[in-house]
Design a protein around this motif. Sequence first.
Motif: not given
Length: 238
Positions: A129-135, A182-201
Amino acid sequence: MKIALIGYGKMGQAIEAIATAKGHEVVHRIDLNTQHLLEKEHLGQADVAIEFTTPETAYSNILKCFAANVPVVVGTTGWLDKLPDIKARCLEQHQGFLYASNFSIGVNIFFEINKRLAELMATQPQYDLQMEEIHHTQKKDAPSGTAITLAEQILEKVNRKTGWVNQESSQPQELSIISRRINPAPGTHTVHYTSAIDDITITHTAHSREGFAAGAVIAAEWLNGKKGIFTMKDVLDL
């Protein structure tokens, strides 16, 4: 309800618009040019204070609210090394304090989804798993307070991760949080779960500051007249 706005930038102005529309009165607008209004004789005119400033000033601002016997809603992030001290002082002085890394109702529901998903994934080691946030580029801290809350929730459940880092990591025990500005992004938060079979986000995307501002006003309405330490979980009964 009479409100003191501590911090009168874009967020403070959005809070004022919503509070005024709901019939509340903003009695003080405190910014760099009106710091004198943080003294007891001025703050005491308010029923509640809403604090959105900077990591460097939040601690002092909260203590001034305590000194004025005014309950305070705090949305500033990046200062939480001092949170234990603030909580202790709040209880000692019988004050009202509510902190949230994010006041959006949607984000607080997202927190609950994140906790449940982490609980389910704790027994599925095939998923990394990995996370990303954009503001927006004016965001003072990285990672965001919301991202840290999400990460700490995950770490409580997923034992194969022992800590978070604010970069892409090749260490399997580290939870990566990638921060993008990145402008003008007010806020995005994502949690990624990844495997060889599939991903859940799972992702929460804010379209404007309105959700944060509306939640802060709701929190202030709820905190008015209360003593103790609270979060949005208390406000929303989650």
